[in-house]
Design a protein around this motif. Structure first.
Motif: not given
Length: 66
Positions: A24-30
């Protein structure tokens, strides 16, 4: 269920939760990165339109001088 089995299940669930949190954190950054790029492209297009340099000519459209 004995305590070892419960501890194993809890450890497994914690690992899954951590993996999901990372995803989720990686997707939020993307999403943030892509949102910034879309905003930049929208600003560029607005500037281009304000300058009157025209837009994109599609293959089946006649140029304005015809």
């Amino acid at each position: 269920m004995n305590s070892t089995a419960l501890e194993e299940r809890i450890a497994h669930l914690m690992r899954i939760t951590d993996d999901l949190s990372d995803t989720v954190a990686r997707q939020a950054k993307e999403i943030d990165r892509l949102t910034a790029r879309v905003e930049m492209l929208l600003m560029r297009e607005a500037e281009r339109e304000a300058e009157g340099s025209g837009g994109i000519v599609l293959g089946d459209e006649r140029p304005p001088h015809y």
